[in-house]
Design a protein around this motif. Sequence first.
Motif, PDB file in Angstrom:
ATOM      1  N   ARG A   1      36.093  21.991   9.935  1.00 27.04           N
ATOM      2  CA  ARG A   1      35.059  21.833  11.111  1.00 27.04           C
ATOM      3  C   ARG A   1      34.591  23.042  11.353  1.00 27.04           C
ATOM      4  N   ASP A   2      35.138  24.041  11.820  1.00 35.66           N
ATOM      5  CA  ASP A   2      34.607  25.237  12.346  1.00 35.66           C
ATOM      6  C   ASP A   2      33.580  25.993  11.247  1.00 35.66           C
ATOM      7  N   GLN A   3      33.594  25.401  10.104  1.00 41.47           N
ATOM      8  CA  GLN A   3      32.650  26.111   8.965  1.00 41.47           C
ATOM      9  C   GLN A   3      31.462  25.087   8.850  1.00 41.47           C
ATOM     10  N   LEU A   4      31.447  23.815   9.260  1.00 44.22           N
ATOM     11  CA  LEU A   4      30.363  22.905   9.271  1.00 44.22           C
ATOM     12  C   LEU A   4      29.185  23.319  10.102  1.00 44.22           C
ATOM     13  N   PRO A   5      28.079  23.170   9.346  1.00 47.04           N
ATOM     14  CA  PRO A   5      26.821  23.677  10.029  1.00 47.04           C
ATOM     15  C   PRO A   5      26.667  22.763  11.436  1.00 47.04           C
ATOM     16  N   GLY A   6      26.430  23.674  12.397  1.00 42.71           N
ATOM     17  CA  GLY A   6      26.104  22.868  13.662  1.00 42.71           C
ATOM     18  C   GLY A   6      27.086  22.191  14.186  1.00 42.71           C
ATOM     19  N   SER A   7      28.590  22.224  13.910  1.00 43.37           N
ATOM     20  CA  SER A   7      29.597  21.603  14.599  1.00 43.37           C
ATOM     21  C   SER A   7      30.054  22.088  15.651  1.00 43.37           C
ATOM     22  N   ASP A   8      30.723  21.450  16.389  1.00 40.94           N
ATOM     23  CA  ASP A   8      31.201  22.149  17.784  1.00 40.94           C
ATOM     24  C   ASP A   8      32.639  21.380  17.960  1.00 40.94           C
ATOM     25  N   VAL A   9      33.750  21.811  17.605  1.00 39.93           N
ATOM     26  CA  VAL A   9      35.056  21.185  17.883  1.00 39.93           C
ATOM     27  C   VAL A   9      35.260  20.513  19.199  1.00 39.93           C
ATOM     28  N   GLU A  10      34.840  21.090  20.303  1.00 40.00           N
ATOM     29  CA  GLU A  10      35.330  20.880  21.540  1.00 40.00           C
ATOM     30  C   GLU A  10      34.561  19.535  21.866  1.00 40.00           C
ATOM     31  N   GLU A  11      33.123  19.553  21.337  1.00 38.96           N
ATOM     32  CA  GLU A  11      32.082  18.721  21.724  1.00 38.96           C
ATOM     33  C   GLU A  11      32.790  17.321  21.214  1.00 38.96           C
ATOM     34  N   ARG A  12      33.370  17.438  19.794  1.00 36.48           N
ATOM     35  CA  ARG A  12      33.643  16.168  19.308  1.00 36.48           C
ATOM     36  C   ARG A  12      35.193  15.986  19.005  1.00 36.48           C
ATOM     37  N   LEU A  13      35.628  15.734  20.169  1.00 35.13           N
ATOM     38  CA  LEU A  13      37.176  15.411  20.350  1.00 35.13           C
ATOM     39  C   LEU A  13      37.696  14.355  19.332  1.00 35.13           C
ATOM     40  N   VAL A  14      37.109  13.330  19.178  1.00 36.06           N
ATOM     41  CA  VAL A  14      37.275  12.139  18.454  1.00 36.06           C
ATOM     42  C   VAL A  14      35.979  12.024  17.679  1.00 36.06           C
ATOM     43  N   THR A  15      36.264  11.824  16.238  1.00 35.78           N
ATOM     44  CA  THR A  15      35.141  11.695  15.358  1.00 35.78           C
ATOM     45  C   THR A  15      34.684  10.016  15.216  1.00 35.78           C
ATOM     46  N   GLY A  16      35.772   9.232  15.010  1.00 37.99           N
ATOM     47  CA  GLY A  16      35.585   7.789  15.019  1.00 37.99           C
ATOM     48  C   GLY A  16      36.708   6.890  15.035  1.00 37.99           C
ATOM     49  N   ILE A  17      36.560   5.511  15.434  1.00 40.06           N
ATOM     50  CA  ILE A  17      37.434   4.605  15.549  1.00 40.06           C
ATOM     51  C   ILE A  17      37.358   3.779  14.449  1.00 40.06           C
ATOM     52  N   THR A  18      38.737   3.730  13.923  1.00 40.35           N
ATOM     53  CA  THR A  18      38.949   2.642  12.753  1.00 40.35           C
ATOM     54  C   THR A  18      40.170   1.735  13.257  1.00 40.35           C
ATOM     55  N   TYR A  19      40.110   0.559  12.063  1.00 45.31           N
ATOM     56  CA  TYR A  19      41.153  -0.683  12.565  1.00 45.31           C
ATOM     57  C   TYR A  19      41.811  -1.143  11.323  1.00 45.31           C
ATOM     58  N   VAL A  20      42.829  -1.788  11.410  1.00 46.50           N
ATOM     59  CA  VAL A  20      43.634  -2.448  10.338  1.00 46.50           C
ATOM     60  C   VAL A  20      44.072  -3.637  10.871  1.00 46.50           C
ATOM     61  N   LYS A  21      43.592  -4.849  10.525  1.00 48.62           N
ATOM     62  CA  LYS A  21      44.009  -6.053  10.880  1.00 48.62           C
ATOM     63  C   LYS A  21      45.098  -6.941   9.933  1.00 48.62           C
TER      64      LYS A  21
END
Length: 415
Positions: A256-276
């Motif tokens: 993450r710290d090498q990705l362009p324009g990324s900010d680890v603190e800003e993006r605490l959680v990236t996504g919500i997924t599920y399995v039913k």
Amino acid sequence: MLKKDNHHTIVVQKFGGTSVQSAELREIAAQHVRSAVESGHKVVAVVSAMGRSNDPYSTDTLLGLIDGNDAHVPKREQDLLQSCGEIISSVVFTNLLIGQGLKASALTGKQAGFVTNDTFGNARITEMKTDAILERFKESDVLVVAGFQGESTKGELTTLGRGGSDTSATALGAALNAKYVDIFTDVDGIMTADPRIVNDAKPLKTLTYSEVSNMAYQGAKVIHPRAVEIAMYAKIPLRIRSLQSDSTGTLITMSRDQLPGSDVEERLVTGITYVKDISQVTVQKAEDDHAAASLIFTKLAAEGISVDFINISRYEVVFTVPMHKEQHVQEAVKTLGYKANLLPRCAKVSAVGAGMTGVPGVVSKITTALHQEEIEILQATDSHTTIWVLVREDEMDLAVNALHHMFRLAEEQNS
């Protein structure tokens, strides 16, 4: 590894079943291939079988010819049958490309150099032999490879299991030192949540390998996690793209710290997924019965039943299984002298994000969000980058939306 010359780099493009389903869609796929060739690349196009269930050459349709799960022939012969779909697809697509003036050839998995172990139906790649591909690139600009298949060290045809064409693509990308691997799908990249459930889900422009691998393991079906792991090991950039768009979709690469324009603190959680379609299993035990968990899980392993979400306390052993396995579990546990109480129709909801590692308060946000919606948490557990909660399936959509809102994922400007 390929030594790139001064004229051409290799790129890999993977087209799934829905991307080669019809003549119209194959035309669009061919435009992506042509665009890469005109940019000076040699292209390996990995194709899946055309279409999905009920389409004449899809994997499910082919297996239906021998009654699918009720087939009499063993998995060796099933692999022979399943592999036909991708081979048909590779020739049909090659025919289209040649008709458009491109220099193209079709290759089976074996001809493309995939060497596997001999686990029919779910083989693992053990070696990639790239000599034949590099030789053919002297005459061709595009090689269309049948995904999902290889040849075992014993000379048997094998298939790579669910998501096998994704794995084929990234394995070729790694072996050929490709500039990147494009996975073309029917969505424009990876979203913060399933857009069928969350109306304001947003596409993510960048993700780390570990984030997307965790999202894939936890229910996001855009790419198979095994394919991501191969790309991560080889440090080959992956792009998840929409077939019907020129957008570059989601870029998956490094940390993450090498990705362009990324900010680890800003993006605490990236996504919500599920399995039913999950059942929670609770087995009561005596306080001094220290062998219970070992006996139960050894028995279930012997029966070929995979368990998840395990909690062991002084008085009970709790875990989850796929719902279609619940009766099998109940019977297996009964043979040990225990009783399995079942709670069917559950769902596992996951919050995934590299930014949560070592950050306090994430669990607090999750429990608060679900409590506000009066959703009962049946079980919970976490890792460095993922927190899972088990809820009743009829509350799954509400839970996914609540967490998506709590972590303000609709507001993310991931650029």
